[in-house]
Scaffold this motif. Sequence first.
Motif, mmCIF file in Angstrom:
data_model
loop_
_atom_site.group_PDB
_atom_site.id
_atom_site.type_symbol
_atom_site.label_atom_id
_atom_site.label_comp_id
_atom_site.label_asym_id
_atom_site.label_seq_id
_atom_site.Cartn_x
_atom_site.Cartn_y
_atom_site.Cartn_z
ATOM 1 N N LEU A 11 35.730 60.447 70.533
ATOM 2 C CA LEU A 11 35.406 61.594 71.378
ATOM 3 C C LEU A 11 35.829 62.900 70.701
ATOM 4 N N PHE A 12 36.940 62.836 69.968
ATOM 5 C CA PHE A 12 37.453 64.029 69.285
ATOM 6 C C PHE A 12 36.579 64.412 68.083
ATOM 7 N N VAL A 13 36.155 63.420 67.312
ATOM 8 C CA VAL A 13 35.429 63.710 66.065
ATOM 9 C C VAL A 13 33.918 63.574 66.203
ATOM 10 N N PHE A 177 22.085 79.179 56.461
ATOM 11 C CA PHE A 177 22.753 78.285 55.512
ATOM 12 C C PHE A 177 24.266 78.535 55.537
ATOM 13 N N ASP A 178 24.653 79.798 55.558
ATOM 14 C CA ASP A 178 26.071 80.146 55.576
ATOM 15 C C ASP A 178 26.734 79.673 56.867
ATOM 16 N N PHE A 179 26.005 79.781 57.977
ATOM 17 C CA PHE A 179 26.534 79.316 59.258
ATOM 18 C C PHE A 179 26.737 77.803 59.241
ATOM 19 N N PHE A 180 25.740 77.078 58.738
ATOM 20 C CA PHE A 180 25.869 75.622 58.664
ATOM 21 C C PHE A 180 26.950 75.204 57.667
ATOM 22 N N TRP A 181 27.102 75.970 56.586
ATOM 23 C CA TRP A 181 28.157 75.689 55.625
ATOM 24 C C TRP A 181 29.526 75.857 56.285
ATOM 25 N N MET A 182 29.661 76.894 57.109
ATOM 26 C CA MET A 182 30.902 77.108 57.842
ATOM 27 C C MET A 182 31.211 75.911 58.746
ATOM 28 N N LEU A 183 30.196 75.424 59.469
ATOM 29 C CA LEU A 183 30.396 74.264 60.329
ATOM 30 C C LEU A 183 30.729 73.018 59.522
ATOM 31 N N HIS A 184 30.113 72.916 58.350
ATOM 32 C CA HIS A 184 30.279 71.711 57.546
ATOM 33 C C HIS A 184 31.686 71.595 56.982
ATOM 34 N N ILE A 185 32.233 72.712 56.487
ATOM 35 C CA ILE A 185 33.566 72.664 55.873
ATOM 36 C C ILE A 185 34.662 73.073 56.857
ATOM 37 N N MET A 186 34.266 73.481 58.066
ATOM 38 C CA MET A 186 35.215 73.829 59.136
ATOM 39 C C MET A 186 36.155 74.961 58.733
ATOM 40 N N ASP A 187 35.662 75.890 57.927
ATOM 41 C CA ASP A 187 36.409 77.109 57.605
ATOM 42 C C ASP A 187 35.722 78.250 58.342
ATOM 43 N N TYR A 188 36.272 78.632 59.491
ATOM 44 C CA TYR A 188 35.603 79.575 60.376
ATOM 45 C C TYR A 188 35.961 81.032 60.097
ATOM 46 N N ASN A 196 40.708 73.137 53.570
ATOM 47 C CA ASN A 196 41.490 73.656 54.687
ATOM 48 C C ASN A 196 42.033 72.509 55.541
ATOM 49 N N PRO A 197 43.165 72.731 56.224
ATOM 50 C CA PRO A 197 43.818 71.666 56.997
ATOM 51 C C PRO A 197 42.947 71.088 58.107
ATOM 52 N N LEU A 198 42.127 71.935 58.751
ATOM 53 C CA LEU A 198 41.296 71.454 59.851
ATOM 54 C C LEU A 198 40.293 70.407 59.372
ATOM 55 N N LEU A 199 39.677 70.665 58.221
ATOM 56 C CA LEU A 199 38.735 69.697 57.664
ATOM 57 C C LEU A 199 39.445 68.397 57.286
ATOM 58 N N LEU A 200 40.632 68.519 56.723
ATOM 59 C CA LEU A 200 41.400 67.335 56.336
ATOM 60 C C LEU A 200 41.752 66.494 57.562
ATOM 61 N N ILE A 201 42.181 67.157 58.638
ATOM 62 C CA ILE A 201 42.543 66.434 59.859
ATOM 63 C C ILE A 201 41.319 65.730 60.452
ATOM 64 N N ALA A 202 40.204 66.442 60.532
ATOM 65 C CA ALA A 202 38.987 65.844 61.088
ATOM 66 C C ALA A 202 38.520 64.665 60.242
ATOM 67 N N THR A 203 38.636 64.785 58.927
ATOM 68 C CA THR A 203 38.237 63.698 58.043
ATOM 69 C C THR A 203 39.129 62.475 58.246
ATOM 70 N N LEU A 204 40.427 62.702 58.377
ATOM 71 C CA LEU A 204 41.355 61.587 58.591
ATOM 72 C C LEU A 204 41.094 60.905 59.937
#
Length: 235
Positions: A11-13, A177-188, A196-204
């Motif tokens: 549900l979180f990811v 493209f830039d907006f989707f890239w932001m969503l993809h790497i989770m660097d807002y 970035n830590p948020l992407l690492l946490i979501a990946t884990l």
Amino acid sequence: MTRKVHKWIFLFVGVQALLWTLSGAYMVVMDLDFIHGDHLVKNLEEPLPAATAELFSTIELLRDRTDVKSVQLKSIREKLFYVVRDADGAHLIDAHSGAEVSPLDQQTAIALAEYYYSGNQLASSAELITDNPPTELQSRPLPLWRVNFDDRYGTSFYIDPNTGALATRRHDYWRAFDFFWMLHIMDYEARENIHNPLLLIATLFSLVSVLAGLVLLFYSFGKRSSAQRQQEATA
């Protein structure tokens, strides 16, 4: 317990996994040369004329300047200019008269943008950006003239008022493209940090969710085999 862990983690990811898929699909489908706006630009490389004997003397040009880092001779709209970079920044100098023409005014910036633009439309608006730049400029130094074209791409050209150069170009497909890239790497914020830590946490969390799903799949097949054996024994 495994089912609960899998349910809550997914549900979180789950939403982010969907965003990863959608953004990845857009970035894969779109051609990068198109996204870079190569089709929107012309006249970026203008050759120097053969005869340059009547140019203003560089000795005179540099006499009253200190800490000069570089001097470049360039042609803009069939006119020659020196671009002098010193401790105060960049300066655009008329190569024949020696007079400084920078910073460029609005009309000159518009004329340059229309010169660099590959379409037939005239510019619809222009503004000088000196602070609070839009995110699409990223880390490019200010000031910059933003010149907009009312075309089907929503094109904007950014002109350096100190050199007359086209600093960058943007259009709506690049912005998407830039907006989707932001969503993809989770660097807002900067939209460029892929570590970035948020992407690492979501990946884990995604990895844990997948592993939990594999465990559930293993137990599900195990229970199904046990049930089949019981049915065969009672038959």
